[in-house]
Scaffold this motif. Structure first.
Motif, PDB file in Angstrom:
ATOM      1  N   LEU A   3      21.005  26.105   8.160  1.00  0.00           N
ATOM      2  CA  LEU A   3      21.957  26.681   7.211  1.00  0.00           C
ATOM      3  C   LEU A   3      21.389  27.892   6.489  1.00  0.00           C
ATOM      4  N   ASP A   4      20.107  27.828   6.100  1.00  0.00           N
ATOM      5  CA  ASP A   4      19.542  28.984   5.384  1.00  0.00           C
ATOM      6  C   ASP A   4      19.511  30.223   6.269  1.00  0.00           C
ATOM      7  N   LYS A   5      19.220  30.026   7.547  1.00  0.00           N
ATOM      8  CA  LYS A   5      19.204  31.163   8.476  1.00  0.00           C
ATOM      9  C   LYS A   5      20.611  31.698   8.697  1.00  0.00           C
ATOM     10  N   LEU A   6      21.578  30.781   8.816  1.00  0.00           N
ATOM     11  CA  LEU A   6      22.972  31.187   9.008  1.00  0.00           C
ATOM     12  C   LEU A   6      23.475  32.001   7.822  1.00  0.00           C
ATOM     13  N   ILE A   7      23.178  31.523   6.613  1.00  0.00           N
ATOM     14  CA  ILE A   7      23.621  32.235   5.414  1.00  0.00           C
ATOM     15  C   ILE A   7      22.965  33.606   5.318  1.00  0.00           C
ATOM     16  N   GLU A   8      21.680  33.651   5.634  1.00  0.00           N
ATOM     17  CA  GLU A   8      20.962  34.925   5.591  1.00  0.00           C
ATOM     18  C   GLU A   8      21.574  35.930   6.564  1.00  0.00           C
ATOM     19  N   GLU A   9      21.884  35.470   7.785  1.00  0.00           N
ATOM     20  CA  GLU A   9      22.416  36.377   8.805  1.00  0.00           C
ATOM     21  C   GLU A   9      23.854  36.794   8.526  1.00  0.00           C
ATOM     22  N   ARG A  10      24.675  35.836   8.086  1.00  0.00           N
ATOM     23  CA  ARG A  10      26.102  36.136   7.938  1.00  0.00           C
ATOM     24  C   ARG A  10      26.442  36.791   6.605  1.00  0.00           C
ATOM     25  N   LEU A  11      25.732  36.390   5.538  1.00  0.00           N
ATOM     26  CA  LEU A  11      26.080  36.887   4.209  1.00  0.00           C
ATOM     27  C   LEU A  11      25.092  37.899   3.657  1.00  0.00           C
ATOM     28  N   GLN A  12      23.971  38.114   4.369  1.00  0.00           N
ATOM     29  CA  GLN A  12      22.967  39.094   3.936  1.00  0.00           C
ATOM     30  C   GLN A  12      22.504  38.822   2.504  1.00  0.00           C
ATOM     31  N   THR A  13      22.271  37.558   2.191  1.00  0.00           N
ATOM     32  CA  THR A  13      21.868  37.189   0.839  1.00  0.00           C
ATOM     33  C   THR A  13      20.362  37.354   0.654  1.00  0.00           C
ATOM     34  N   THR A  14      19.973  37.511  -0.613  1.00  0.00           N
ATOM     35  CA  THR A  14      18.545  37.461  -0.925  1.00  0.00           C
ATOM     36  C   THR A  14      18.119  35.992  -0.924  1.00  0.00           C
ATOM     37  N   ARG A  15      16.827  35.767  -0.868  1.00  0.00           N
ATOM     38  CA  ARG A  15      16.324  34.395  -0.874  1.00  0.00           C
ATOM     39  C   ARG A  15      16.690  33.698  -2.188  1.00  0.00           C
ATOM     40  N   LYS A  16      16.619  34.441  -3.276  1.00  0.00           N
ATOM     41  CA  LYS A  16      16.926  33.879  -4.599  1.00  0.00           C
ATOM     42  C   LYS A  16      18.388  33.461  -4.675  1.00  0.00           C
ATOM     43  N   ASN A  17      19.295  34.318  -4.227  1.00  0.00           N
ATOM     44  CA  ASN A  17      20.726  34.002  -4.266  1.00  0.00           C
ATOM     45  C   ASN A  17      21.071  32.863  -3.313  1.00  0.00           C
ATOM     46  N   GLN A  18      20.359  32.825  -2.198  1.00  0.00           N
ATOM     47  CA  GLN A  18      20.592  31.751  -1.240  1.00  0.00           C
ATOM     48  C   GLN A  18      20.259  30.393  -1.862  1.00  0.00           C
ATOM     49  N   LYS A  19      19.125  30.302  -2.542  1.00  0.00           N
ATOM     50  CA  LYS A  19      18.733  29.062  -3.205  1.00  0.00           C
ATOM     51  C   LYS A  19      19.759  28.664  -4.268  1.00  0.00           C
ATOM     52  N   ARG A  20      20.289  29.660  -4.970  1.00  0.00           N
ATOM     53  CA  ARG A  20      21.281  29.377  -6.001  1.00  0.00           C
ATOM     54  C   ARG A  20      22.541  28.772  -5.383  1.00  0.00           C
ATOM     55  N   LEU A  21      22.921  29.265  -4.213  1.00  0.00           N
ATOM     56  CA  LEU A  21      24.107  28.730  -3.544  1.00  0.00           C
ATOM     57  C   LEU A  21      23.943  27.239  -3.241  1.00  0.00           C
ATOM     58  N   PHE A  22      22.736  26.857  -2.790  1.00  0.00           N
ATOM     59  CA  PHE A  22      22.477  25.449  -2.501  1.00  0.00           C
ATOM     60  C   PHE A  22      22.420  24.624  -3.787  1.00  0.00           C
ATOM     61  N   LEU A  23      21.721  25.143  -4.792  1.00  0.00           N
ATOM     62  CA  LEU A  23      21.527  24.396  -6.034  1.00  0.00           C
ATOM     63  C   LEU A  23      22.833  24.166  -6.789  1.00  0.00           C
ATOM     64  N   THR A  24      23.761  25.095  -6.674  1.00  0.00           N
ATOM     65  CA  THR A  24      25.034  24.985  -7.387  1.00  0.00           C
ATOM     66  C   THR A  24      26.119  24.309  -6.556  1.00  0.00           C
ATOM     67  N   GLY A  25      25.729  23.751  -5.400  1.00  0.00           N
ATOM     68  CA  GLY A  25      26.689  22.996  -4.585  1.00  0.00           C
ATOM     69  C   GLY A  25      27.730  23.829  -3.885  1.00  0.00           C
ATOM     70  N   GLN A  26      27.435  25.109  -3.678  1.00  0.00           N
ATOM     71  CA  GLN A  26      28.425  25.977  -3.028  1.00  0.00           C
ATOM     72  C   GLN A  26      28.316  25.999  -1.508  1.00  0.00           C
ATOM     73  N   VAL A  27      27.323  25.269  -0.977  1.00  0.00           N
ATOM     74  CA  VAL A  27      27.185  25.138   0.486  1.00  0.00           C
ATOM     75  C   VAL A  27      27.696  23.758   0.859  1.00  0.00           C
ATOM     76  N   THR A  28      28.726  23.721   1.702  1.00  0.00           N
ATOM     77  CA  THR A  28      29.285  22.433   2.110  1.00  0.00           C
ATOM     78  C   THR A  28      29.347  22.333   3.628  1.00  0.00           C
ATOM     79  N   VAL A  29      29.156  21.114   4.121  1.00  0.00           N
ATOM     80  CA  VAL A  29      29.301  20.805   5.543  1.00  0.00           C
ATOM     81  C   VAL A  29      30.305  19.665   5.646  1.00  0.00           C
TER      82      VAL A  29
END
Length: 238
Positions: A3-29
């Motif tokens: 998931l972290d690789k997918l988000i990085e490739e598709r959304l071009q997020t920074t590592r910090k913003n990516q972690k925030r997405l997970f911590l705030t429950g905005q990543v769902t499967v």
């Protein structure tokens, strides 16, 4: 795909913003919050959403009937490789074989770009079964069957996990057998029989985990995994 690789490739997020997405429950499967950044998911099996946006993966999965003489390496200076069996359009970057078959062994290969899936399938603790059919030179006896079920010890002292040996066909000469193992030691099947004084003449892998070698697939042929086959591997997407 992680998931972290997918988000990085598709959304071009920074590592910090990516972690925030997970911590705030905005990543769902499949509608459930996912906080495991290295979780393996595939949009062919799962609904993946990040901050309300659905993401799609592009992993490849091929079931290949490796013929004898072909090596399970991406490159070889002398021998044909499993990648050479694929059409040019299917030779996607990152493809690799999940496990190996000896050059003179034929049968089922799972070829994919999903490295994490391959890792899970090959973990010793997972005890993913591999089923082989072989012709062996000498007669196979009930004593051999019992020895395999107890765990064969190689010359040198290495003991294998218990295996299921079946006698399929006997002739005045060779014997046809089926063997189910849950390991992947180097030249394991041949060494197991050698420990019993039996020589393997031909060897074919006919199953790996939930996947089986299709009867209509010829040596050297391959096809994309069916949706049912991919679903059967779902438990290994972790």
């Amino acid at each position: 795909m992680r998931l972290d690789k997918l988000i990085e490739e598709r959304l071009q997020t920074t590592r910090k913003n990516q972690k925030r997405l997970f911590l705030t429950g905005q990543v769902t499967v499949d509608g459930k919050s996912e906080r495991q950044e290295n979780r393996n998911a595939d949009s062919q099996l799962h609904k993946i959403e990040v901050a309300g946006r659905q993401l799609f993966t592009d992993e490849c999965y091929f079931l290949v009937f490796k013929p004898r003489g072909v090596v399970t390496a991406n490159k070889d200076a002398v021998h044909e490789t499993f990648l050479d069996l694929l059409r040019e359009k299917d030779r996607t970057e990152g493809l690799y074989s999940v496990g190996r078959l000896d050059r003179d062994t034929e049968g089922l290969l799972l070829v994919t770009t999903n490295g994490q899936l391959g890792y899970e399938l090959l973990q010793p603790a997972g005890k993913v079964s591999k089923v082989y059919e072989a012709w062996v030179k000498e007669p196979v006896t009930s004593a051999d069957v019992r020895a395999f079920s107890s765990g064969i010890t190689f010359h040198g002292g290495i003991t294998c996990e218990p295996a299921t040996l079946q006698i399929l066909e006997t002739t005045p000469g060779p014997t046809k057998i089926r063997l189910k193992i849950t390991e992947g030691k180097f030249h394991q099947v041949k060494k197991m029989f050698l420990a019993r004084g039996i020589k393997v003449l031909t060897l074919r892998r006919v199953a790996m985990g939930p996947l089986t070698l299709p009867q209509d697939l010829l040596p050297g042929d391959y096809r994309v995994l069916t949706q049912a086959e991919l679903i059967s591997l779902r438990t290994y997407f972790r």
